[in-house]
Motif scaffolding. Structure first.
Motif, PDB file in Angstrom:
ATOM      1  N   LYS A   1      39.307  40.760  38.399  1.00 17.40           N
ATOM      2  CA  LYS A   1      38.145  40.147  37.756  1.00 17.40           C
ATOM      3  C   LYS A   1      38.462  38.737  37.273  1.00 17.40           C
ATOM      4  O   LYS A   1      37.633  37.826  37.374  1.00 17.40           O
TER       5      LYS A   1
ATOM      6  N   ARG B   1      36.619  35.330  38.477  1.00 16.81           N
ATOM      7  CA  ARG B   1      36.012  34.470  37.452  1.00 16.81           C
ATOM      8  C   ARG B   1      36.571  33.053  37.540  1.00 16.81           C
ATOM      9  O   ARG B   1      35.845  32.067  37.389  1.00 16.81           O
TER      10      ARG B   1
ATOM     11  N   LYS C   1      37.025  41.371  48.257  1.00 20.73           N
ATOM     12  CA  LYS C   1      36.152  41.059  47.123  1.00 20.73           C
ATOM     13  C   LYS C   1      35.726  39.591  47.145  1.00 20.73           C
ATOM     14  O   LYS C   1      34.558  39.266  46.893  1.00 20.73           O
TER      15      LYS C   1
END
Length: 206
Positions: free
Chosen positions: A68, A72, A100
């Protein structure tokens, strides 16, 4: 597990009253990874050290961003990259973060193979040559690790075997033990033949 910590491990791993706490990622094949995965004997500075200390891991600490955090971070770029090279991490993790990035950010990714080189010229990525990687050291290290594993279980196993055979085992169990010992002896003889053949080949080359 490099640098000064190896000295601390050498002097404390064998002590039952010691605790070894891992707070970061341990790369596959590294000394730290082997200790975490439960090896009973490891080699440090050429000396065999028995692992008697309590081994603990605190997985929440890391010097690297998680998936994550990486997504980000990439999203924060004013000018998005055209391609991202994923070069750090184990196979499953690199494949997951690549997928991803491509699905969520629509940016192409590439996971270089071991020894692969690439040439970046402006906005163009060209395949380069392939570095010659000497894999023998890894194979030899794996053999040494397996030897240490066999040595660490060999004596305790035969000690327990002695207690068992003296304790009135039935004939079927004794027969199974005998067959297993014959199989071990055969495998050791086969291993000796492989080693002898390798020595002969080296001698002929000289």
């Amino acid at each position: 597990t490099a640098g000064r910590i190896k000295h601390h491990l050498k002097h404390n791993l064998w002590r039952k009253e010691s605790s070894i706490v891992f707070v970061g990622y341990q790369a596959n094949g590294s000394l730290g990874r082997r200790i975490k995965e439960g090896e009973k004997v490891v080699k440090i500075f050429g000396e065999e050290i028995r692992v008697n200390a309590k081994i603990c891991s605190l997985e929440g600490f890391s010097g690297h961003a998680d998936k994550k955090g990486i997504i980000r971070w990439i999203k924060s770029f004013k000018d998005k990259p055209q391609k991202i090279f994923v070069v750090h991490g184990e196979e499953e993790a690199t494949e997951e973060i690549s997928r991803k990035i491509e699905e969520e950010l629509k940016i192409k990714t590439h996971i270089p193979e071991l020894g692969e080189t690439l040439s970046i010229e402006g906005e163009i990525v060209l395949p380069g040559g392939r570095l010659e990687i000497d894999r023998r050291s890894k194979e030899l290290r794996e053999i040494e690790e397996n030897i240490e594993k066999v040595k660490s279980i060999f004596l305790p196993t035969f000690q327990r075997l002695g207690y068992r055979t003296n304790g009135g085992a039935d004939s079927e169990e004794l027969n199974n033990i005998k067959n297993k010992l014959i199989e071990i002896r055969k495998n050791i003889l086969d291993l000796n033949m492989i080693i002898a053949e390798r020595k002969d080949k080296k001698g002929n080359k000289k």
